[in-house]
Design a protein around this motif. Structure first.
Motif, PDB file in Angstrom:
ATOM      1  N   GLY A  35       0.810  -1.207   0.000  1.00  0.00           N
ATOM      2  CA  GLY A  35       0.000   0.000   0.000  1.00  0.00           C
ATOM      3  C   GLY A  35       0.845   1.259   0.000  1.00  0.00           C
ATOM      4  N   ARG A  62      -5.983   0.982  -5.720  1.00  0.00           N
ATOM      5  CA  ARG A  62      -6.822  -0.136  -6.122  1.00  0.00           C
ATOM      6  C   ARG A  62      -8.053   0.358  -6.865  1.00  0.00           C
ATOM      7  NH1 ARG A  62      -8.553  -4.197  -1.481  1.00  0.00           N
ATOM      8  NH2 ARG A  62      -6.290  -4.393  -1.450  1.00  0.00           N
ATOM      9  N   GLU A  75      -8.520   4.638  -0.148  1.00  0.00           N
ATOM     10  CA  GLU A  75      -7.703   5.749  -0.630  1.00  0.00           C
ATOM     11  C   GLU A  75      -8.374   7.083  -0.363  1.00  0.00           C
ATOM     12  OE1 GLU A  75      -8.547   3.053  -2.655  1.00  0.00           O
ATOM     13  OE2 GLU A  75      -6.643   2.097  -2.127  1.00  0.00           O
TER      14      GLU A  75
END
Lengths: 653, 376
Positions: free
Chosen positions: B158, B235, B246
């Motif tokens: 991430g 993503r 996010e």
């Protein structure tokens, strides 16, 4: 110049290990690329046709040469030819004006055509063209091949000149498509309306497809990328595409133009018996050239009717003295390699030399890495020689072995395989037999190749009681019996599809293009994706092309729908993919596809006694454009997803 | 002309990495901002795409999804930096995830051209802060697909949206004679923007998981960013909540005015490096020259102690005619110890003097942490 740092000495053992790794990766890549077509051909031969390869040793050697040839040739492109093209391309706009660049393009295009003559494969496709059915086509292929080559060369030259201008000025490709393609179609329609010109349609469109060879495409591509990067007129990294499309369109126009020019002096198509009749002799001789040529034509391409007319007034001549088919000589390894390495010199050296001359004398520069460049050119030559020899020794004979007997798969009628003449023939050997409906048929016993006696039908018309001569026609039974034609045709189309798909996977020019696409798009468009999309298109194109031969569909009906659809697709597509896709159409038909496709086309065409095997290659370059454009739509839709993350994401795809 | 190269200027380099569709807008924005030279190159960014679960038992399936990007680089006066970034953010809507990133770095530039100045300031920035405690991790790996593996690791952690570009490596390879053809020169570069406090930890994980600590593995270094707008859309695809992770992170960043709250490798930056080859006090030296000239620059640098360079082909968009008509440029990146900086810069400047073109420039900035298997 600062001095170069000292060379590092690598011990022999490590050097060999490094080279071993380098070699292995590339070797395996080529093995993978040709494995599909190889297994497909062998599988088809063994499982469907039920025969085995005739000359396994020659085949193995040939395939090995194809693998090595592909390996060296691609490496040669990467080390030598493409960097040279790019270097010239980047520097050209700095030193030369727009006219000089166009002139250089013209020269390059013409040179490329003479270096990689497509005329040989075009003549192969036109092997069964007859001067009575298609006088104009016959004239262009047999009597005026130089004019044909010049027309093609001129077309390619103008195309490359236009292409270079396009890069220099930063023009998009789409207007070229909108103008050129309708123009080509319009001229084709005009040709289709004339009984003589219609015969050259296939030739013209095939000429466009085959002109761009394995050396020309990567070179022109690299050059274009260099020029468009140097001028920077287009704000896209993929601006270097589009020349190949032009180079396969202009020759279509120039060949049709040549045909239109020659047409007024051409005789009309006539019946074969008329052609060989004494009354027509003067015209026939003018068109064919000489008496000997006329006789050879009658024997090689004519039918029995034509022959009997020709030889009727010449009692001394006898059909039996002219063997029906020319004997197929065995290929000797050395002679093939010698001939093909000569061709390889011709296709690699002049073009490289031209570019090198421009670079060194005009642009006052030298290749970036001299040693690497020299090695690259050597590899390209070696690879080209090995590849074409390998194809002639291995792949083409295999394709031939599968392609020629293929029509047996769909033919429901027994076909003449050969003739035997018995003289004297003893009529007492003929027996009678009774059919269920009471008909009486006559037969005699003939030994087959194993020496077993087999009954053979006796045809009283072929018996000459005075000379005691009997001419027996050997017939080959259909493979699947008389009822299975539809399945047989399906099988032939399946074969055509696989042949197109498999041979395109290995096509070196396409793989060079795929590599360039991947590099310029930093991998957002993968070479595997492009190559597969193109191969799929070629497969479909071959199916359509073979259908044309099977059902004798007029060429024009096969040209208009795909190209009209293509204009629409191009309109919807964006500039990047349009240029790449149209270029893919031009590169598909190269050194591997053409011999294989021709073997198949001739096999089927010869069987059905159609005028020519043209048109298949043209189809094989139209459909890949469609498939790549469609691939582009899918790809772009997916790639734009991050821009609209909120829309419709919760639904499944 | 040579004396114009002599003194470096303190300027700011703006790097804008956006989806290819935004290319025309970006060019237009930069042109209107008054940038006179912009270098562009093509790139690719990699994201995770989550596909809906099959039969609701297997969980979400993931696959990688890449998108074409364009990278734009230009230099401006330090005073104009914030405004430039804000303008790019507003016109390109970079605050929406998935469109791209923009960041600025303080550099020293040797150039015959002064950065542009004196333009109308008509822009009133919209709400939203610029993040300022970020670091750019640049990785240079040689084996084909190597950057792909690093990108996968970064996505799994991430760490952000990795952006990949291509280049050609020169160095040891050029000293092998013709045997060099056995070593492909193609390099892949990965660019990753991460919070500064996580940079050492993430770099450590990338080294370990990407196996960069083996011969020929690759090269990683960090450079500091002054300010940035970061694309956080790691993503895409099937989403199960009202807001994506996010979007939540971006919102908290905004509220907290920074990324300090997401610190994840506690204590990592002080430990690590036990016996590893991570070094400090390096410099990232970038030279930009007309295409075909990079070999001479790299040679000059290597003669004075640089280990090698990675050269990328870029195009120069010129909004005024100062740079001549030819757009093809090469951009070389070298990472050298600070101790050798002087010699290398001097050699590069000597080389730049040879053709004394406007097109040539040299940029230097700090690279606080460098990892490489080979000695430098």
């Amino acid at each position: 110049m600062p001095s170069r740092p000292a060379k590092i000495h690598i011990p022999l053992r490590s050097a060999l290990r490094m080279l071993g790794g380098y070699f292995r990766v590339r070797f395996l890549e080529q093995v993978r690329s040709i494995s599909f077509i190889l297994l497909y051909l062998l599988g088809f031969q063994m499982l469907v046709l039920g025969s085995t390869p005739a000359n396994a040793l020659q085949l193995t050697v040939g395939i090995g040469m194809v693998v090595m040839g592909l390996m060296f040739f691609l490496e040669g492109l990467i080390l030598g030819l493409m960097p040279l093209g790019e270097q010239v391309g980047v520097q050209l706009p700095q030193k030369a004006g727009v006219m000089a660049i166009a002139l250089f393009g013209l020269l390059l295009g013409v040179g490329a055509t003479f270096a990689e003559p497509a005329i040989a494969s075009l003549r192969a496709a036109g092997l069964s063209v007859t001067p009575w059915e298609a006088p104009l086509l016959y004239w262009m292929l047999e009597r005026a091949p130089d004019q044909l080559v010049m027309a093609i060369g001129g077309g390619v030259g103008v195309a490359v000149a236009f292409g270079m201008l396009r890069f220099y000025l930063g023009l998009p490709i789409k207007p070229f498509v909108y103008v050129l393609i309708p123009l080509m179609l319009a001229v084709s329609v005009f040709c289709a309306l004339d009984e003589n010109l219609v015969s050259i349609l296939g030739l013209a469109w095939d000429a466009g497809a085959v002109t761009t060879g394995a050396v020309t495409v990567p070179l022109v591509l690299a050059l274009g990328i260099g020029i468009s990067r140097a001028t920077g007129k287009q704000d896209r990294a993929t601006a270097g595409f589009g020349v190949v499309m032009l180079a396969s369109s202009f020759p279509v126009l120039s060949v049709m133009g040549l045909g239109i020019l020659l047409n007024h002096q051409a005789p009309r198509p006539v019946d074969e018996t008329v052609f060989f009749s004494p009354a027509y002799r003067e015209t026939a001789l003018r068109w064919v050239g000489s008496e000997t040529q006329l006789r050879d034509l009658a024997v090689q391409r004519g039918s029995e009717a034509g022959r009997s007319v020709l030889f009727a007034d010449r009692p001394g001549e006898d059909i039996a003295q002219h063997p029906g088919s020319s004997s197929v000589g065995r290929l000797s390894l050395m002679s093939v390699v010698r001939a093909e390495s000569g061709h390889a010199v011709r296709s690699v050296v002049p073009l490289t030399f031209l570019l090198l001359l421009v670079l060194m004398l005009w642009l006052r520069d030298h290749p970036r890495h001299g040693d690497e460049f020299a090695l690259g050119i050597f590899f390209a030559w070696l690879g080209m020689g090995l590849l074409t020899s390998g194809i002639r020794l291995g792949l083409a004979p295999l394709g031939d072995e599968v392609g020629r007997p293929l029509p047996r798969v769909f033919r429901s009628v027994a076909r003449e395989e050969g003739r035997l003449t018995f003289q004297p023939f003893d009529p007492s050997l003929v027996f009678s037999s009774l059919g269920v409906d009471g008909d009486v048929a006559q037969f005699f016993y003939l030994q087959d190749s194993d020496g077993q006696p087999r009954p053979a039908r006796f045809d009283a018309e072929r018996f000459d009681p005075v000379a005691l001569r009997y001419e027996h026609i050997l017939k080959r039974p259909p493979l699947f019996g008389p009822e299975l034609t539809l399945a047989g045709i399906g099988l032939v189309l399946l074969f055509a599809f696989g042949l197109g798909y498999g041979s395109t996977l290995a096509e070196p020019a396409l793989r060079a293009l795929g590599r360039t696409v991947e590099e310029l798009t930093v991998g957002t468009i993968r070479r595997v994706g492009v190559v597969r999309a193109v191969s799929l298109g070629v497969g479909i194109g071959l199916v359509i092309g073979v259908s044309r031969i099977l059902y004798d569909i007029p060429m024009i009906w096969l040209l208009i729908p795909p190209y009209a659809f293509l204009i629409l697709l191009t309109f919807w597509s964006d500039e990047d993919f349009a240029a790449i896709a149209w270029d893919c159409g031009g590169v598909t038909t190269g050194s591997i596809t053409v011999p294989l496709v021709l073997a198949m086309g001739l096999g089927i065409g010869g069987e059905l006694e159609v005028v020519d095997g043209f048109g298949i290659l043209a189809m094989a370059s139209a459909y890949p454009i469609i498939s790549v454009l469609l691939y582009g739509f899918v790809k772009q839709k997916r790639q734009a997803r991050s821009l609209q993350p909120a829309e419709g994401e919760s639904e499944h795809e | 002309m040579s004396d114009s190269f002599a003194a470096p200027r303190e300027v700011v380099r703006i790097t804008c990495m956006v989806h290819q569709r935004l290319n025309p807008v970006t060019v237009e924005t930069l042109r209107r901002f008054g940038a006179h030279t912009v270098l562009t190159e093509s790139a690719r960014c990699v994201r995770q795409e989550s596909l809906p679960p099959v039969f609701r038992i297997l969980g979400n399936r993931m696959r990688q999804q890449d998108a074409p990007m364009d990278i734009f680089r230009t230099t401006v006066e330090p005073a104009d930096a914030t405004e430039a970034v804000q303008r790019l953010r507003d016109t390109l809507e970079l605050d929406k995830p998935g469109r791209g990133s923009v960041f600025v770095q303080d550099i020293q530039e040797y150039s015959l051209l002064a950065p542009p100045e004196g333009r109308e300031r008509d822009h009133s920035p919209e709400e939203g802060i610029l993040l300022n405690d970020l670091t750019l991790i640049t990785g240079i790996v040689s084996q084909a697909g190597g950057a792909e593996a690093l990108a996968r690791i970064a996505l799994r952690l991430g760490a952000g949206v990795p952006v990949l570009t291509l280049g050609e490596g020169t160095g040891i390879r050029d000293r092998l004679g013709l045997l060099r053809i056995a070593i492909p020169p193609e390099k892949e570069l990965i660019h990753l923007i991460v919070p500064s406090q996580d940079a050492p930890g993430l770099m450590r994980l990338m080294i370990d998981e990407g196996r960069l600590d083996r011969p020929g593995g690759g090269f990683l270094y960090q450079t500091r960013l002054r300010a940035a707008v970061v694309d956080s859309l790691v993503r895409i695809g099937h989403q199960e909540h009202a807001a994506s992770m996010e979007q939540i992170i971006a919102a908290v960043d905004d509220l907290k005015r920074g990324t300090g709250w997401r610190r994840r490798f506690a204590g990592m930056d002080s430990v690590q490096e036990g016996g590893s080859k991570t070094r400090r006090n390096h410099r990232e030296v970038v030279f930009i020259c007309p295409e075909g000239r990079s070999d001479a620059f790299v040679q000059a640098a290597m003669n004075t102690g640089a280990a090698g360079a990675t050269v990328t082909k870029v195009r120069c968009l010129s909004f005024s005619d100062v740079e001549g008509g030819i757009a093809a440029r090469e951009r070389g990146v070298l990472c050298i110890p600070s101790s050798r900086e002087e010699g290398v810069i001097e050699a590069l400047l000597r080389e730049a003097d040879r053709d004394a073109e406007y097109a040539t420039r040299i940029q230097v900035l700090d690279a606080p942490s460098v990892f490489s298997h080979q000695r430098s």
